[in-house]
Design a protein around this motif. Structure first.
Motif, PDB file in Angstrom:
ATOM      1  N   ASP A 114       0.884  -1.159   0.000  1.00  0.00           N
ATOM      2  CA  ASP A 114       0.000   0.000   0.000  1.00  0.00           C
ATOM      3  C   ASP A 114       0.927   1.215   0.000  1.00  0.00           C
ATOM      4  OD1 ASP A 114      -1.331   2.318   1.128  1.00  0.00           O
ATOM      5  OD2 ASP A 114      -3.001   0.988   1.635  1.00  0.00           O
ATOM      6  N   LEU A 115       0.949   1.979  -1.095  1.00  0.00           N
ATOM      7  CA  LEU A 115       1.956   3.008  -1.275  1.00  0.00           C
ATOM      8  C   LEU A 115       1.893   4.094  -0.203  1.00  0.00           C
ATOM      9  CD1 LEU A 115       2.012   3.374  -5.159  1.00  0.00           C
ATOM     10  CD2 LEU A 115       3.259   1.803  -3.665  1.00  0.00           C
ATOM     11  N   VAL A 116       0.715   4.454   0.242  1.00  0.00           N
ATOM     12  CA  VAL A 116       0.587   5.452   1.304  1.00  0.00           C
ATOM     13  C   VAL A 116       1.172   4.902   2.611  1.00  0.00           C
ATOM     14  CG1 VAL A 116      -1.001   6.809   2.697  1.00  0.00           C
ATOM     15  CG2 VAL A 116      -1.424   6.521   0.244  1.00  0.00           C
ATOM     16  N   GLU A 117       0.868   3.637   2.903  1.00  0.00           N
ATOM     17  CA  GLU A 117       1.403   3.002   4.108  1.00  0.00           C
ATOM     18  C   GLU A 117       2.925   2.934   4.050  1.00  0.00           C
ATOM     19  OE1 GLU A 117       1.288  -1.261   6.529  1.00  0.00           O
ATOM     20  OE2 GLU A 117       0.578  -1.151   4.472  1.00  0.00           O
ATOM     21  N   VAL A 118       3.468   2.582   2.883  1.00  0.00           N
ATOM     22  CA  VAL A 118       4.919   2.480   2.728  1.00  0.00           C
ATOM     23  C   VAL A 118       5.583   3.821   3.042  1.00  0.00           C
ATOM     24  CG1 VAL A 118       6.798   2.141   1.077  1.00  0.00           C
ATOM     25  CG2 VAL A 118       4.829   0.590   1.062  1.00  0.00           C
ATOM     26  N   LYS A 119       5.099   4.895   2.430  1.00  0.00           N
ATOM     27  CA  LYS A 119       5.699   6.206   2.643  1.00  0.00           C
ATOM     28  C   LYS A 119       5.588   6.649   4.108  1.00  0.00           C
ATOM     29  CE  LYS A 119       3.518   8.425  -0.675  1.00  0.00           C
ATOM     30  NZ  LYS A 119       3.138   9.532  -1.590  1.00  0.00           N
ATOM     31  N   THR A 120       4.442   6.378   4.721  1.00  0.00           N
ATOM     32  CA  THR A 120       4.231   6.796   6.108  1.00  0.00           C
ATOM     33  C   THR A 120       5.143   6.054   7.071  1.00  0.00           C
ATOM     34  OG1 THR A 120       1.901   7.300   5.624  1.00  0.00           O
ATOM     35  CG2 THR A 120       2.522   7.027   7.942  1.00  0.00           C
ATOM     36  N   ARG A 121       5.237   4.737   6.912  1.00  0.00           N
ATOM     37  CA  ARG A 121       6.066   3.942   7.817  1.00  0.00           C
ATOM     38  C   ARG A 121       7.550   4.290   7.655  1.00  0.00           C
ATOM     39  NH1 ARG A 121       3.556  -0.178  10.563  1.00  0.00           N
ATOM     40  NH2 ARG A 121       1.462  -0.753   9.865  1.00  0.00           N
ATOM     41  N   ILE A 122       7.982   4.511   6.422  1.00  0.00           N
ATOM     42  CA  ILE A 122       9.382   4.863   6.173  1.00  0.00           C
ATOM     43  C   ILE A 122       9.697   6.219   6.793  1.00  0.00           C
ATOM     44  CG2 ILE A 122      11.020   5.548   4.371  1.00  0.00           C
ATOM     45  CD1 ILE A 122       9.846   3.305   2.645  1.00  0.00           C
ATOM     46  N   HIS A 123       8.822   7.191   6.596  1.00  0.00           N
ATOM     47  CA  HIS A 123       9.047   8.523   7.160  1.00  0.00           C
ATOM     48  C   HIS A 123       9.110   8.465   8.687  1.00  0.00           C
ATOM     49  CE1 HIS A 123       7.987  12.519   8.707  1.00  0.00           C
ATOM     50  NE2 HIS A 123       8.559  12.998   7.614  1.00  0.00           N
ATOM     51  N   ASN A 124       8.158   7.763   9.304  1.00  0.00           N
ATOM     52  CA  ASN A 124       8.126   7.676  10.763  1.00  0.00           C
ATOM     53  C   ASN A 124       9.364   6.975  11.303  1.00  0.00           C
ATOM     54  OD1 ASN A 124       5.674   8.946  10.706  1.00  0.00           O
ATOM     55  ND2 ASN A 124       4.454   7.092  11.038  1.00  0.00           N
ATOM     56  N   MET A 125       9.765   5.917  10.603  1.00  0.00           N
ATOM     57  CA  MET A 125      10.939   5.172  11.035  1.00  0.00           C
ATOM     58  C   MET A 125      12.200   6.034  10.963  1.00  0.00           C
ATOM     59  SD  MET A 125      12.512   2.390  11.927  1.00  0.00           S
ATOM     60  CE  MET A 125      14.186   1.760  11.821  1.00  0.00           C
ATOM     61  N   LEU A 126      12.358   6.777   9.881  1.00  0.00           N
ATOM     62  CA  LEU A 126      13.536   7.624   9.716  1.00  0.00           C
ATOM     63  C   LEU A 126      13.548   8.771  10.727  1.00  0.00           C
ATOM     64  CD1 LEU A 126      13.878   7.764   5.836  1.00  0.00           C
ATOM     65  CD2 LEU A 126      15.507   6.761   7.460  1.00  0.00           C
TER      66      LEU A 126
END
Length: 273
Positions: A114-126
């Motif tokens: 899920d592209l929105v989920e991918v971007k959100t999780r990556i941003h939060n993790m970083l």
């Protein structure tokens, strides 16, 4: 630099044996503004790459040939430079998520993406990863500053003691019980104060002929933990000769304002005349 800008400059490694997944994630991240994105399709090379490049985030597929993602994570734990495991696992198996988290992964992304989920999780993790690095750097700088200041204080204390010894006939320190812990010069004899001897040393010979009123005043000042400056007291020898002494001292306290002893210096004025 604002944290949002640092996040977009974070180094990211994509680890997946499927070219389609690698290309999809690379395109997604570059379109989101991430500028340092690389990929690896050989899981056995990941640990060496991370030791060399110190990635801020590794997107790690769990099901791969030669080494699966769990084996890669075990290898990453041997990194002695950074104990933090910056891994988000990529998996289509719901049962693998808990195991991956138990092994140290910080998050997971489900397949299909899920592209929105991918971007959100990556941003939060970083965001968390970069804050962790800032804290680690701050702690290292703080430790270095404390070590430097401690060395400076020790050097300053050594200079102070050296100067006081040069400028006086004696220097002494006592603990909170009145026991002498450091002595330079004939302080025990000159002060004429009855105390236990230093460890391993014989009892001091206490001379007579002191002005008892002056000595009592000095003892009372020390007992009351008061500082004294250039206090003068005298002694008359058996042959009628007079000795004059001048002492200064101050109580010592630790950072918790607890009394820990006394220190002082003194000179024999008779010999200076």
């Amino acid at each position: 630099m604002p944290l949002s800008a640092e996040i977009l400059q974070a180094s990211i490694l994509i680890v997946d044996d499927q070219m389609a997944n690698v290309q999809l994630l690379e395109q997604l991240l570059r379109e989101a503004g991430y500028s340092q994105v690389s990929a690896c399709m050989k899981p056995e090379e990941v640990c060496a790459l991370h030791r060399k490049n110190h990635y801020d985030l590794i997107l790690l597929d769990l099901q791969m040939p030669v080494m699966d993602g769990f084996q890669v994570m075990e290898g990453l734990k041997t990194n002695t430079v950074d104990s933090y495991l910056p891994v988000i696992v990529l998996t289509a198996q719901p049962g693998h998520k808990l195991r991956a988290l138990q092994m140290g992964a910080k998050d997971f992304i489900s397949k299909p993406f899920d592209l929105v989920e991918v971007k959100t999780r990556i941003h939060n993790m970083l965001e968390v990863r970069l804050l962790y690095k800032k804290l680690a750097n701050y702690n290292r700088e703080l430790e270095a500053t404390v070590a430097e200041r401690t060395a400076e204080l020790r050097e300053s204390e050594a200079r102070y003691r050296s100067l006081t010894e040069l400028a006086s006939d004696w220097y002494w320190e006592q603990d909170e019980h009145g026991h002498f812990t450091k002595v330079s010069g004939p302080v025990l004899e000159m002060l004429g104060i009855q105390v236990a001897p230093l460890a391993g040393q014989p009892n001091p010979v206490v001379l007579g002929g002191w002005n008892e009123a002056e000595r009592e005043k000095l003892r009372r000042t020390i007992t009351e933990r008061q500082p004294f400056l250039d206090y003068v007291f005298r002694r008359v020898g058996a042959d009628g000769s007079q000795q004059t002494f001048q002492v200064s001292g101050e109580p010592m306290f630790d950072r918790a304002s607890r009394f820990i002893g006394y220190r002082g210096i003194g000179v024999e004025l008779t010999s200076k005349l």
